[in-house]
Design a protein around this motif. Structure first.
Motif, PDB file in Angstrom:
ATOM      1  N   THR A 222      14.665   0.958  -0.001  1.00 16.88           N
ATOM      2  CA  THR A 222      13.663   1.101  -0.402  1.00 16.88           C
ATOM      3  C   THR A 222      12.541   0.709   0.892  1.00 16.88           C
ATOM      4  O   THR A 222      12.845  -0.408   1.300  1.00 16.88           O
ATOM      5  CB  THR A 222      13.057   0.316  -1.542  1.00 16.88           C
ATOM      6  N   VAL A 223      11.684   1.625   1.188  1.00 15.79           N
ATOM      7  CA  VAL A 223      10.621   1.367   2.218  1.00 15.79           C
ATOM      8  C   VAL A 223       9.325   0.941   1.670  1.00 15.79           C
ATOM      9  O   VAL A 223       8.815   1.391   0.543  1.00 15.79           O
ATOM     10  CB  VAL A 223      10.427   2.650   3.206  1.00 15.79           C
ATOM     11  N   VAL A 224       8.955  -0.383   2.272  1.00 14.96           N
ATOM     12  CA  VAL A 224       7.879  -0.748   1.663  1.00 14.96           C
ATOM     13  C   VAL A 224       6.645  -1.326   2.732  1.00 14.96           C
ATOM     14  O   VAL A 224       6.895  -2.005   3.715  1.00 14.96           O
ATOM     15  CB  VAL A 224       8.030  -2.441   0.679  1.00 14.96           C
ATOM     16  N   VAL A 225       5.598  -0.583   2.612  1.00  7.56           N
ATOM     17  CA  VAL A 225       4.355  -0.807   3.653  1.00  7.56           C
ATOM     18  C   VAL A 225       3.349  -1.862   2.793  1.00  7.56           C
ATOM     19  O   VAL A 225       3.227  -1.683   1.890  1.00  7.56           O
ATOM     20  CB  VAL A 225       3.725   0.479   3.906  1.00  7.56           C
ATOM     21  N   THR A 226       3.238  -2.689   3.866  1.00  9.62           N
ATOM     22  CA  THR A 226       2.144  -3.766   3.416  1.00  9.62           C
ATOM     23  C   THR A 226       0.871  -4.032   4.392  1.00  9.62           C
ATOM     24  O   THR A 226       1.089  -3.947   5.667  1.00  9.62           O
ATOM     25  CB  THR A 226       2.695  -5.075   3.174  1.00  9.62           C
TER      26      THR A 226
ATOM     27  N   ILE B 242       0.831  -1.288   0.007  1.00 15.10           N
ATOM     28  CA  ILE B 242      -0.222  -0.099  -0.215  1.00 15.10           C
ATOM     29  C   ILE B 242       0.735   1.361  -0.035  1.00 15.10           C
ATOM     30  O   ILE B 242       0.246   2.292  -0.042  1.00 15.10           O
ATOM     31  CB  ILE B 242      -0.911  -0.006   1.145  1.00 15.10           C
ATOM     32  N   GLY B 243       2.218   1.212   0.389  1.00 14.74           N
ATOM     33  CA  GLY B 243       2.891   2.446   0.107  1.00 14.74           C
ATOM     34  C   GLY B 243       4.227   1.972  -0.027  1.00 14.74           C
ATOM     35  O   GLY B 243       5.122   0.902   0.507  1.00 14.74           O
ATOM     36  N   THR B 244       5.182   3.034  -0.581  1.00 13.39           N
ATOM     37  CA  THR B 244       6.618   2.671  -0.810  1.00 13.39           C
ATOM     38  C   THR B 244       7.143   4.170  -0.986  1.00 13.39           C
ATOM     39  O   THR B 244       6.692   5.135  -0.931  1.00 13.39           O
ATOM     40  CB  THR B 244       7.096   2.189  -2.183  1.00 13.39           C
ATOM     41  N   ALA B 245       8.622   4.192  -0.347  1.00 16.46           N
ATOM     42  CA  ALA B 245       9.419   5.227  -0.480  1.00 16.46           C
ATOM     43  C   ALA B 245      10.830   4.832  -0.804  1.00 16.46           C
ATOM     44  O   ALA B 245      11.356   3.963  -0.190  1.00 16.46           O
ATOM     45  CB  ALA B 245       9.232   6.007   1.195  1.00 16.46           C
ATOM     46  N   GLU B 246      11.515   5.661  -1.623  1.00 17.94           N
ATOM     47  CA  GLU B 246      12.768   5.405  -2.042  1.00 17.94           C
ATOM     48  C   GLU B 246      13.766   6.537  -1.078  1.00 17.94           C
ATOM     49  O   GLU B 246      13.643   7.509  -1.166  1.00 17.94           O
ATOM     50  CB  GLU B 246      13.069   5.761  -3.388  1.00 17.94           C
ATOM     51  N   LEU B 247      14.660   5.928  -0.157  1.00 12.96           N
ATOM     52  CA  LEU B 247      15.377   6.538   0.665  1.00 12.96           C
ATOM     53  C   LEU B 247      16.586   7.401  -0.155  1.00 12.96           C
ATOM     54  O   LEU B 247      17.220   6.622  -0.759  1.00 12.96           O
ATOM     55  CB  LEU B 247      15.820   5.638   2.110  1.00 12.96           C
ATOM     56  N   THR B 248      16.861   8.565   0.308  1.00 16.67           N
ATOM     57  CA  THR B 248      18.098   9.223  -0.516  1.00 16.67           C
ATOM     58  C   THR B 248      18.665  10.276   0.789  1.00 16.67           C
ATOM     59  O   THR B 248      17.854  10.567   1.441  1.00 16.67           O
ATOM     60  CB  THR B 248      17.720  10.107  -1.577  1.00 16.67           C
ATOM     61  N   SER B 249      19.682  10.285   0.752  1.00 16.34           N
ATOM     62  CA  SER B 249      20.678  11.093   1.569  1.00 16.34           C
ATOM     63  C   SER B 249      20.484  12.509   1.253  1.00 16.34           C
ATOM     64  O   SER B 249      20.735  12.985   0.093  1.00 16.34           O
ATOM     65  CB  SER B 249      22.152  10.707   1.790  1.00 16.34           C
TER      66      SER B 249
ATOM     67  N   SER C 262      -4.825   4.017  13.821  1.00 16.09           N
ATOM     68  CA  SER C 262      -5.351   5.236  13.292  1.00 16.09           C
ATOM     69  C   SER C 262      -6.634   5.338  12.422  1.00 16.09           C
ATOM     70  O   SER C 262      -6.551   5.793  11.186  1.00 16.09           O
ATOM     71  CB  SER C 262      -4.187   5.873  12.570  1.00 16.09           C
ATOM     72  N   GLY C 263      -7.517   4.342  12.773  1.00 16.42           N
ATOM     73  CA  GLY C 263      -8.763   4.215  12.006  1.00 16.42           C
ATOM     74  C   GLY C 263      -8.605   3.346  10.704  1.00 16.42           C
ATOM     75  O   GLY C 263      -9.450   3.513   9.735  1.00 16.42           O
ATOM     76  N   GLY C 264      -7.521   2.588  10.631  1.00 15.03           N
ATOM     77  CA  GLY C 264      -7.376   1.697   9.597  1.00 15.03           C
ATOM     78  C   GLY C 264      -6.545   2.401   8.261  1.00 15.03           C
ATOM     79  O   GLY C 264      -6.874   1.570   7.175  1.00 15.03           O
ATOM     80  N   ASP C 265      -6.294   3.411   8.266  1.00 12.17           N
ATOM     81  CA  ASP C 265      -5.410   4.202   7.429  1.00 12.17           C
ATOM     82  C   ASP C 265      -4.426   5.073   7.798  1.00 12.17           C
ATOM     83  O   ASP C 265      -4.469   6.266   8.246  1.00 12.17           O
ATOM     84  CB  ASP C 265      -6.558   5.076   6.570  1.00 12.17           C
ATOM     85  N   PRO C 266      -3.227   4.617   7.602  1.00 14.03           N
ATOM     86  CA  PRO C 266      -1.883   5.313   8.070  1.00 14.03           C
ATOM     87  C   PRO C 266      -1.271   6.504   6.681  1.00 14.03           C
ATOM     88  O   PRO C 266      -0.236   6.984   7.236  1.00 14.03           O
ATOM     89  CB  PRO C 266      -0.986   4.124   8.158  1.00 14.03           C
ATOM     90  N   SER C 267      -2.126   6.697   5.749  1.00 15.54           N
ATOM     91  CA  SER C 267      -1.582   7.458   4.804  1.00 15.54           C
ATOM     92  C   SER C 267      -1.388   8.858   5.332  1.00 15.54           C
ATOM     93  O   SER C 267      -0.896   9.601   4.440  1.00 15.54           O
ATOM     94  CB  SER C 267      -2.355   7.223   3.661  1.00 15.54           C
ATOM     95  N   TYR C 268      -1.501   9.191   6.297  1.00 12.39           N
ATOM     96  CA  TYR C 268      -1.321  10.526   6.762  1.00 12.39           C
ATOM     97  C   TYR C 268       0.155  10.798   7.050  1.00 12.39           C
ATOM     98  O   TYR C 268       0.677  11.845   7.204  1.00 12.39           O
ATOM     99  CB  TYR C 268      -2.227  10.925   8.204  1.00 12.39           C
ATOM    100  N   TYR C 269       0.832   9.744   7.286  1.00 14.25           N
ATOM    101  CA  TYR C 269       2.128   9.891   7.248  1.00 14.25           C
ATOM    102  C   TYR C 269       2.682   9.947   5.980  1.00 14.25           C
ATOM    103  O   TYR C 269       2.398   9.223   5.099  1.00 14.25           O
ATOM    104  CB  TYR C 269       2.686   8.655   7.984  1.00 14.25           C
ATOM    105  N   LEU C 270       3.642  11.099   5.726  1.00 13.57           N
ATOM    106  CA  LEU C 270       3.996  11.574   4.417  1.00 13.57           C
ATOM    107  C   LEU C 270       5.522  11.118   4.222  1.00 13.57           C
ATOM    108  O   LEU C 270       5.697  10.739   3.035  1.00 13.57           O
ATOM    109  CB  LEU C 270       4.203  12.944   4.230  1.00 13.57           C
TER     110      LEU C 270
END
Length: 281
Positions: A87-91, A70-77, A154-162
């Motif tokens: 790579t961060v992967v949220v499942t 449900i979510g991914t993020a590429e880490l860069t310095s 958090s009500g079943g939706d963590p997408s407020y984390y940016l």
């Protein structure tokens, strides 16, 4: 699976500036708003419901985020030197949310930590407040099975984390921006989640006992509510045609009982960091 670390716990004993974010929906279901008596006389409250206000719209059934990534993020310095990468992967899986770090590498001396922040990458000290900490990580290995907790988090939706943030364990050295935790790598989280509360819209039907505070509006719709002494969460929710659980969903960073003068967010678009001042302000 239980969370591997308490929200924000990694910095709680280090400096008082770090604050803890907890499950907003649970924190709000505390019943009465704990309000101390105001220092000035409270103006009279009109106990009648405003019958001229529009009735709350019919709501579609709440949706559950299906299993899968449900979510991914590429880490860069920030320095661009690839000190930290991965790579961060949220499942969503088995009634909970899991996080993994893939192809992870760090040249930062000592241990590092992964945080989720409700603010954008450009926020100064974005890991210092209201962040979800996954604790200490190995510096040269994939990290599977980092838990965010059950699906009702958090009500079943963590997408407020940016933003995903890698920080180093505090070494006692001064951060150039005055932060408690220095971000060594950041990545914007790209979410792929459905609208879990379709039709959630607060409509102010008028002040009454237990919900006599003032409402701020944006484009004619309620955007926030300021609590006064004697308010209850049930009455506040009833005033705006939503449930107490909806209040928790709209205010996932609320981590304590409300006091007179505190504000509750009433718009889905302002959920999370959009309704809370960032740590640098």
């Amino acid at each position: 699976m239980r969370p591997t670390a308490i929200l924000g716990s990694a910095g709680r004993d280090l400096m008082p500036r770090l604050t803890t974010s907890v499950l907003g929906s649970i924190a709000l279901v505390l019943g009465l708003v704990a309000c101390s008596p105001p220092t000035t006389e409270t103006p009279p409250v009109d106990t009648a419901v405003n019958t001229d206000a529009s009735a709350p719209p019919d709501r579609a059934a709440d949706a559950v985020i299906p299993d899968g990534v449900i979510g991914t993020a590429e880490l860069t310095s920030p320095s661009g030197d690839n000190t930290v990468s991965g790579t961060v992967v949220v499942t969503a899986e088995g009634g909970g949310f899991e996080v993994a770090l893939k192809n992870f590498h760090s040249d930062v001396p000592g241990g590092v930590q992964l945080f989720f922040s409700p603010w954008s990458e450009t926020t100064t000290c974005l890991a210092d407040m209201h962040s979800f900490s996954f604790g200490n990580l190995s510096t040269d290995a994939d990290q599977p099975g980092l838990s965010m907790g059950p699906m009702d988090f958090s009500g079943g939706d963590p997408s407020y984390y940016l933003t995903a943030v890698i920080t180093a364990n505090p070494s006692g050295t001064n951060d150039p921006d005055g932060c408690v935790l220095t971000p060594w790598a950041v990545g914007t989280i790209t979410w792929d989640v459905p609208d879990t509360r379709p039709g959630l819209l607060a409509v102010d039907t008028g002040a009454r006992f237990g919900a006599g505070g003032a409402t701020a509006t944006t484009d004619g719709a309620p955007s926030s509510y300021r609590a006064v002494a004697g308010d209850t969460l049930n009455d506040i929710a009833d005033r705006f045609g939503i449930t107490v659980d909806d209040l928790g969903f709209l205010n996932p960073l609320t981590s304590r009982q409300l006091q007179a003068g505190d504000e509750l967010n009433l718009r889905v678009a302002l959920r999370g960091g959009a309704s809370v001042p960032p740590p640098s302000s």
